[in-house]
Design an enzyme around this catalytic site. Structure first.
Site, PDB file in Angstrom:
ATOM      1  N   ASP A 120       1.023  -1.155   0.001  1.00  0.00           N
ATOM      2  CA  ASP A 120      -0.058   0.117  -0.150  1.00  0.00           C
ATOM      3  C   ASP A 120       0.900   1.155   0.022  1.00  0.00           C
ATOM      4  OD1 ASP A 120      -1.706   2.104   0.408  1.00  0.00           O
ATOM      5  OD2 ASP A 120      -2.599   1.225   2.209  1.00  0.00           O
ATOM      6  N   VAL A 121       0.977   1.792  -1.306  1.00  0.00           N
ATOM      7  CA  VAL A 121       2.197   2.928  -1.327  1.00  0.00           C
ATOM      8  C   VAL A 121       1.752   4.280  -0.365  1.00  0.00           C
ATOM      9  CG1 VAL A 121       2.751   2.263  -3.633  1.00  0.00           C
ATOM     10  CG2 VAL A 121       0.924   3.762  -3.412  1.00  0.00           C
TER      11      VAL A 121
ATOM     12  N   TYR B  36      -8.396  14.369  -7.944  1.00  0.00           N
ATOM     13  CA  TYR B  36      -7.198  13.831  -8.804  1.00  0.00           C
ATOM     14  C   TYR B  36      -6.290  14.923  -9.393  1.00  0.00           C
ATOM     15  CZ  TYR B  36      -5.439  10.951 -12.823  1.00  0.00           C
ATOM     16  OH  TYR B  36      -4.863  10.119 -13.586  1.00  0.00           O
TER      17      TYR B  36
END
Length: 280
Positions: free
Chosen positions: A63-64, A156
């Site tokens: 999980d970055v 985003y």
């Protein structure tokens, strides 16, 4: 960095899409691979493919957005291969909502993966790459939405603009130190990936229900989905990435029309115009 054979590549978001295409291309160049993704099934499938092809490969579910998980990835990479030459911070997710519809949990998720996934990778890997003293290259995946402001993609857009500016600053930091490490920021437009369905990795309660969004956001979400389906292939993006690495080129724009759109945005700023709604 022109000579890749025998070198080591670390790729996050490697289980599918652009990350998988980059991994396959890196393997084709004779590189050893460290693959990271939150999708264990996809990661295992790609690792099996690489093993069958004879490519030295380490795959680790990561999980970055978790700093400790990325530290563990770096520890494992250097323990296995002793060096990292190509770092591709690629993992990414998206939520299609207007800014006022974007929840705190949406912001945390998108910024956690898209932005902190990059900063965690840089913090964990760059010091050791510098210590090694070998030529290397870093590719951070942003988006054309890191250079242009797209409707209904507030979180985003913010995450990708952040990736672009961090990458620019990273380039300056490394240049001032005379480091033999190049930097590129990948800013593709529409690509045939599952980015529009990235909420499948969230808890069910956090997944976006289009019925709860405004009509404009619903229409924008459908338009984005259609644009992604009509986009270029991940393999074309991977080709652009490796061309840029070989040429030590910083900005990687995969679509010719993107340059014209960026020029319009810059002109808006310089001429004090309101932002132009662009199609790219």
């Amino acid at each position: 960095m022109k000579e890749l054979s025998g070198k080591v590549a670390v790729i996050t978001g490697a289980a599918e899409g652009i990350g998988r295409a980059i991994a396959r291309r890196a393997a084709g160049e004779g590189m050893s691979l460290v693959l990271a993704d939150i999708d264990q099934g996809g990661l295992d499938a790609l690792a099996g493919e690489m093993a069958a092809a004879g490519t030295a490969c380490l795959a680790l579910r990561t999980d970055v957005s978790d700093p400790q998980a990325v530290d563990a990835l770096a520890d494992a990479a250097f323990a296995r291969f002793g060096a990292v030459h190509l770092l591709v911070n690629n993992a990414g997710v998206a939520v299609a909502k207007s800014v006022w519809e974007t929840t705190p949990r949406d912001w945390d998720w998108v910024m956690g993966v898209n932005f902190h996934g990059v900063t965690n990778g840089l913090r964990a890997f760059v010091p050791r790459m510098l210590e090694g003293g070998q030529p290397g290259h870093i590719v951070n995946t942003a988006s054309i939405a890191g250079l242009l402001s797209v409707p209904a993609l507030a979180a985003y857009n913010a995450s990708k603009f952040a990736v672009v500016t961090v990458s620019e600053g990273l380039h300056h930091d490394l240049t001032l130190r005379g480091a033999p490490i190049g930097v590129s920021v990948l800013c593709p437009s529409w690509v045939k990936t599952r980015i529009a369905d990235s909420s499948r990795h969230r808890a069910e309660a956090d997944r976006v229900d289009p019925a709860t969004l405004s009509g404009v956001s619903q229409k924008a979400g459908l338009a984005i989905l259609k644009a992604v389906e009509a986009g270029i292939t991940p393999e074309q993006v991977a080709d652009s990435v490796f061309e840029a690495v070989a040429e030590e080129r910083f900005y990687i724009l995969t679509h010719p029309q993107s340059r014209a759109a960026v020029e319009i945005r810059m002109t808006d700023i310089l001429q004090d115009r309101k932002p132009t709604l662009l199609s790219f």
